[in-house]
Design a protein around this motif. Structure first.
Motif, PDB file in Angstrom:
ATOM      1  N   GLU A 200      36.110  -5.048 -29.645  1.00 38.94           N
ATOM      2  CA  GLU A 200      36.842  -5.272 -28.400  1.00 38.94           C
ATOM      3  C   GLU A 200      35.964  -4.970 -27.186  1.00 38.94           C
ATOM      4  O   GLU A 200      35.988  -5.705 -26.188  1.00 38.94           O
ATOM      5  CB  GLU A 200      38.084  -4.388 -28.372  1.00 38.94           C
ATOM      6  N   GLN A 201      35.171  -3.890 -27.278  1.00 42.94           N
ATOM      7  CA  GLN A 201      34.271  -3.570 -26.175  1.00 42.94           C
ATOM      8  C   GLN A 201      33.211  -4.649 -25.992  1.00 42.94           C
ATOM      9  O   GLN A 201      32.845  -4.986 -24.862  1.00 42.94           O
ATOM     10  CB  GLN A 201      33.617  -2.217 -26.415  1.00 42.94           C
ATOM     11  N   ALA A 202      32.700  -5.188 -27.128  1.00 41.04           N
ATOM     12  CA  ALA A 202      31.708  -6.259 -27.026  1.00 41.04           C
ATOM     13  C   ALA A 202      32.308  -7.501 -26.377  1.00 41.04           C
ATOM     14  O   ALA A 202      31.658  -8.162 -25.548  1.00 41.04           O
ATOM     15  CB  ALA A 202      31.165  -6.598 -28.417  1.00 41.04           C
ATOM     16  N   GLN A 203      33.544  -7.822 -26.739  1.00 34.43           N
ATOM     17  CA  GLN A 203      34.205  -8.958 -26.102  1.00 34.43           C
ATOM     18  C   GLN A 203      34.399  -8.726 -24.615  1.00 34.43           C
ATOM     19  O   GLN A 203      34.220  -9.642 -23.803  1.00 34.43           O
ATOM     20  CB  GLN A 203      35.553  -9.212 -26.785  1.00 34.43           C
ATOM     21  N   GLU A 204      34.767  -7.479 -24.251  1.00 40.87           N
ATOM     22  CA  GLU A 204      34.943  -7.171 -22.838  1.00 40.87           C
ATOM     23  C   GLU A 204      33.620  -7.264 -22.078  1.00 40.87           C
ATOM     24  O   GLU A 204      33.559  -7.786 -20.955  1.00 40.87           O
ATOM     25  CB  GLU A 204      35.535  -5.765 -22.686  1.00 40.87           C
ATOM     26  N   ARG A 205      32.527  -6.756 -22.726  1.00 43.87           N
ATOM     27  CA  ARG A 205      31.210  -6.870 -22.080  1.00 43.87           C
ATOM     28  C   ARG A 205      30.794  -8.328 -21.920  1.00 43.87           C
ATOM     29  O   ARG A 205      30.217  -8.715 -20.897  1.00 43.87           O
ATOM     30  CB  ARG A 205      30.163  -6.098 -22.879  1.00 43.87           C
ATOM     31  N   ALA A 206      31.079  -9.145 -22.959  1.00 42.63           N
ATOM     32  CA  ALA A 206      30.739 -10.564 -22.869  1.00 42.63           C
ATOM     33  C   ALA A 206      31.538 -11.241 -21.754  1.00 42.63           C
ATOM     34  O   ALA A 206      31.009 -12.082 -21.018  1.00 42.63           O
ATOM     35  CB  ALA A 206      31.003 -11.243 -24.208  1.00 42.63           C
ATOM     36  N   ARG A 207      32.824 -10.864 -21.643  1.00 41.96           N
ATOM     37  CA  ARG A 207      33.646 -11.447 -20.578  1.00 41.96           C
ATOM     38  C   ARG A 207      33.098 -11.063 -19.204  1.00 41.96           C
ATOM     39  O   ARG A 207      33.015 -11.897 -18.297  1.00 41.96           O
ATOM     40  CB  ARG A 207      35.084 -10.963 -20.723  1.00 41.96           C
ATOM     41  N   ARG A 208      32.708  -9.780 -19.069  1.00 40.75           N
ATOM     42  CA  ARG A 208      32.155  -9.345 -17.781  1.00 40.75           C
ATOM     43  C   ARG A 208      30.824 -10.033 -17.481  1.00 40.75           C
ATOM     44  O   ARG A 208      30.526 -10.380 -16.335  1.00 40.75           O
ATOM     45  CB  ARG A 208      31.956  -7.828 -17.809  1.00 40.75           C
ATOM     46  N   ALA A 209      30.011 -10.196 -18.546  1.00 37.51           N
ATOM     47  CA  ALA A 209      28.726 -10.877 -18.346  1.00 37.51           C
ATOM     48  C   ALA A 209      28.942 -12.321 -17.905  1.00 37.51           C
ATOM     49  O   ALA A 209      28.224 -12.820 -17.012  1.00 37.51           O
ATOM     50  CB  ALA A 209      27.913 -10.836 -19.641  1.00 37.51           C
ATOM     51  N   ARG A 210      29.919 -12.993 -18.515  1.00 37.22           N
ATOM     52  CA  ARG A 210      30.205 -14.372 -18.085  1.00 37.22           C
ATOM     53  C   ARG A 210      30.683 -14.400 -16.637  1.00 37.22           C
ATOM     54  O   ARG A 210      30.301 -15.279 -15.854  1.00 37.22           O
ATOM     55  CB  ARG A 210      31.253 -14.992 -19.005  1.00 37.22           C
ATOM     56  N   LEU A 211      31.542 -13.433 -16.276  1.00 40.65           N
ATOM     57  CA  LEU A 211      32.034 -13.378 -14.905  1.00 40.65           C
ATOM     58  C   LEU A 211      30.902 -13.114 -13.921  1.00 40.65           C
ATOM     59  O   LEU A 211      30.818 -13.747 -12.854  1.00 40.65           O
ATOM     60  CB  LEU A 211      33.101 -12.284 -14.791  1.00 40.65           C
ATOM     61  N   GLU A 212      30.001 -12.174 -14.262  1.00 39.78           N
ATOM     62  CA  GLU A 212      28.874 -11.886 -13.386  1.00 39.78           C
ATOM     63  C   GLU A 212      27.948 -13.088 -13.261  1.00 39.78           C
ATOM     64  O   GLU A 212      27.416 -13.374 -12.182  1.00 39.78           O
ATOM     65  CB  GLU A 212      28.106 -10.673 -13.910  1.00 39.78           C
ATOM     66  N   GLU A 213      27.749 -13.793 -14.386  1.00 40.39           N
ATOM     67  CA  GLU A 213      26.873 -14.966 -14.336  1.00 40.39           C
ATOM     68  C   GLU A 213      27.490 -16.077 -13.495  1.00 40.39           C
ATOM     69  O   GLU A 213      26.792 -16.739 -12.721  1.00 40.39           O
ATOM     70  CB  GLU A 213      26.609 -15.460 -15.759  1.00 40.39           C
ATOM     71  N   ARG A 214      28.799 -16.275 -13.627  1.00 36.94           N
ATOM     72  CA  ARG A 214      29.454 -17.278 -12.784  1.00 36.94           C
ATOM     73  C   ARG A 214      29.349 -16.897 -11.306  1.00 36.94           C
ATOM     74  O   ARG A 214      29.132 -17.752 -10.443  1.00 36.94           O
ATOM     75  CB  ARG A 214      30.922 -17.430 -13.193  1.00 36.94           C
ATOM     76  N   THR A 215      29.506 -15.583 -11.023  1.00 35.55           N
ATOM     77  CA  THR A 215      29.377 -15.125  -9.643  1.00 35.55           C
ATOM     78  C   THR A 215      27.965 -15.363  -9.111  1.00 35.55           C
ATOM     79  O   THR A 215      27.768 -15.798  -7.973  1.00 35.55           O
ATOM     80  CB  THR A 215      29.734 -13.639  -9.545  1.00 35.55           C
ATOM     81  N   ARG A 216      26.972 -15.067  -9.946  1.00 35.16           N
ATOM     82  CA  ARG A 216      25.580 -15.270  -9.537  1.00 35.16           C
ATOM     83  C   ARG A 216      25.292 -16.747  -9.275  1.00 35.16           C
ATOM     84  O   ARG A 216      24.642 -17.114  -8.287  1.00 35.16           O
ATOM     85  CB  ARG A 216      24.635 -14.744 -10.610  1.00 35.16           C
ATOM     86  N   ILE A 217      25.791 -17.612 -10.164  1.00 34.42           N
ATOM     87  CA  ILE A 217      25.560 -19.045  -9.991  1.00 34.42           C
ATOM     88  C   ILE A 217      26.219 -19.537  -8.709  1.00 34.42           C
ATOM     89  O   ILE A 217      25.631 -20.301  -7.928  1.00 34.42           O
ATOM     90  CB  ILE A 217      26.076 -19.814 -11.214  1.00 34.42           C
ATOM     91  N   ALA A 218      27.480 -19.087  -8.501  1.00 33.47           N
ATOM     92  CA  ALA A 218      28.174 -19.498  -7.281  1.00 33.47           C
ATOM     93  C   ALA A 218      27.435 -19.016  -6.045  1.00 33.47           C
ATOM     94  O   ALA A 218      27.334 -19.732  -5.035  1.00 33.47           O
ATOM     95  CB  ALA A 218      29.601 -18.948  -7.298  1.00 33.47           C
ATOM     96  N   ARG A 219      26.892 -17.802  -6.088  1.00 31.12           N
ATOM     97  CA  ARG A 219      26.154 -17.262  -4.946  1.00 31.12           C
ATOM     98  C   ARG A 219      24.885 -18.077  -4.682  1.00 31.12           C
ATOM     99  O   ARG A 219      24.566 -18.398  -3.527  1.00 31.12           O
ATOM    100  CB  ARG A 219      25.815 -15.800  -5.217  1.00 31.12           C
ATOM    101  N   GLU A 220      24.151 -18.422  -5.758  1.00 25.08           N
ATOM    102  CA  GLU A 220      22.931 -19.196  -5.586  1.00 25.08           C
ATOM    103  C   GLU A 220      23.235 -20.589  -5.049  1.00 25.08           C
ATOM    104  O   GLU A 220      22.535 -21.110  -4.173  1.00 25.08           O
ATOM    105  CB  GLU A 220      22.191 -19.293  -6.922  1.00 25.08           C
ATOM    106  N   MET A 221      24.271 -21.214  -5.587  1.00 21.48           N
ATOM    107  CA  MET A 221      24.641 -22.544  -5.099  1.00 21.48           C
ATOM    108  C   MET A 221      25.011 -22.486  -3.615  1.00 21.48           C
ATOM    109  O   MET A 221      24.664 -23.372  -2.835  1.00 21.48           O
ATOM    110  CB  MET A 221      25.807 -23.087  -5.923  1.00 21.48           C
ATOM    111  N   HIS A 222      25.718 -21.421  -3.247  1.00 22.52           N
ATOM    112  CA  HIS A 222      26.087 -21.273  -1.835  1.00 22.52           C
ATOM    113  C   HIS A 222      24.856 -21.096  -0.961  1.00 22.52           C
ATOM    114  O   HIS A 222      24.728 -21.719   0.102  1.00 22.52           O
ATOM    115  CB  HIS A 222      27.029 -20.081  -1.664  1.00 22.52           C
TER     116      HIS A 222
END
Length: 426
Positions: A200-222
């Motif tokens: 469960e912790q690994a899934q939560e870390r993966a979810r957070r990593a995906r969220l952080e990566e989406r945030t980073r991509i959105a920031r770079e695109m902006h």
């Protein structure tokens, strides 16, 4: 109702027995021990004295009570042993003795009740040895026909050892093995629970990593799109005004628009290329060495902007330089959006404790309004996240004279090397 593979099925209990077959086994042993005690005692006494009917009935009742104590051996393991010690001087039941001692040693915890097990087992051994020695004396035989005394004693001790020590040792082994298996099952269950928690912790870390990566991509695109498109919009507005009056300057503006558009496409292509890579993240576009070109592009769009570089030149990590570059880029984009026509100052200052970049625009005059460019307010938030993630400080807000300041300071621990540089660019 169906059960899942990992779910434990509850065990149906019968009184203090967990299974019905355990109850049947104990009842069968109790009947066998009662018959043995009664029949053996009557046969032993009949060979030596006359046993009346009443005496036989009394012996049978006593043997039944003693043997029946095995029914409660799982609930109260000491009861059959005490019954054995009480009736052994008058009768010796092998089944009762062996089963009661085995149960005592198997069910009681050895370290916590060691003295009780040893004491009860020792009494049972002494009584069994005495009864066996008496049994060896055959009525009517002369002393010459009797075996030597030491042989009788040795034989009695050996038989007593077999009837008492063997079941005690076996019970201790079986009990220790059972407790070990139970502890291993509990440990396996605990490990299974821990593995589920880790999953469960690994899934939560993966979810957070995906969220952080989406945030980073959105920031770079902006960062890439907002600045370049803002310049293109400014150039397009200027081109619309001067296309008839000054065709030569209009051609220069159109050329600059094409160059800015190509730069935006190249940076987007680089970002998309990084996203397609499976392993290491490649350095992102933009560095402190590209600030003069960035300022020139804004100056070409009609902005009155100056760049001041001071201090001892240092080279920082790729991520740090890219972050500082993006801060200046965002500051210039905000000036294009909200302070078109105002004087803008860009500062790049190297200091022993790090590097500071700032973009300050004066209060826009009334002659030219701000360009009508959309603003979502995400640029400054993204810049703050970038700088804080590197351990730096970020600030933005209005100045006392009506202008606006965007400033970031990155720590010196991000520096790679340095050489002397000090210059002021108009």
């Amino acid at each position: 109702m169906s059960k899942s593979p990992g779910e434990r099925v509850p065990v149906r209990s019968f009184w203090w027995w967990k299974r019905r077959r355990s109850a049947l086994l104990d009842i069968g042993l109790a009947l066998l021990a009662a018959v043995e005690c009664s029949a053996g005692t009557i046969a032993f006494l009949s060979a030596r004295i006359h046993v009346s009917l009443a005496g036989a009935i009394g012996i049978a009742v006593l043997g039944t009570v003693a043997g029946g104590s095995l029914v409660v051996r799982r609930r109260w393991p000491a009861v059959p042993v005490l019954a054995t010690l009480l009736v052994t001087p008058g009768m010796l039941g092998v089944v009762l003795l062996v089963v009661s001692l085995y149960t005592l040693a198997e069910t009681w915890e050895w370290p916590s009740r060691r003295r009780r097990v040893v004491a009860l087992s020792g009494l049972a051994f002494a009584e069994a040895a005495a009864v066996i020695a008496v049994t060896l004396i055959v009525p009517g035989d002369s002393p010459a026909e009797q075996p030597p005394l030491w042989i009788q004693i040795l034989f009695s001790l050996l038989v007593a050892v077999g009837l008492t020590v063997a079941p005690v040792v076996t019970g201790l082994y079986v009990g220790a093995r059972r407790r070990l298996i139970e502890s291993l099952k509990d440990r396996a269950h605990g490990l299974e629970t821990e593995l589920d928690l880790l999953a469960e912790q690994a899934q939560e870390r993966a979810r957070r990593a995906r969220l952080e990566e989406r945030t980073r991509i959105a920031r770079e695109m902006h960062d890439v799109v907002a600045h370049r498109v803002s310049l293109m919009v400014v150039h397009a507005g200027a081109l619309e005004r001067i296309v008839v009056k000054d065709p030569e300057k209009a051609a220069q503006s159109a050329k600059l628009m094409g160059e800015v558009g190509r730069q935006a496409l190249n940076e987007l292509r680089e970002i998309l290329g990084v996203l397609r890579m499976d392993d290491e993240r490649q350095p992102e576009p933009g560095s402190l060495s590209g600030l003069p070109r960035l300022v020139d592009q804004s100056r070409a769009a009609g902005m009155a902007v100056t760049l001041t570089v001071s201090g001892s030149r240092q080279e920082f990590t790729g991520e740090a330089e890219q972050t500082a570059y993006r801060v200046v880029q965002e500051g210039l984009t905000n000036a294009h959006k909200h302070a078109d026509g105002a004087q803008v100052s860009v500062l790049l200052a190297y200091a022993p404790n790090g590097v500071r970049v700032s973009v300050v625009n004066a209060c826009p005059g009334g002659e030219r309004g701000a360009a009508k460019l959309p603003s979502g307010g995400n640029g400054l938030v993204g810049m703050r996240e970038r700088v804080i993630a590197l351990g730096g400080t970020f600030s933005s807000g209005p100045e006392a004279d009506g202008g606006f300041r965007v400033e970031a300071v990155l720590p010196s621990r991000l520096a790679v090397r340095g050489d002397r540089l000090g210059q002021v660019l108009p």
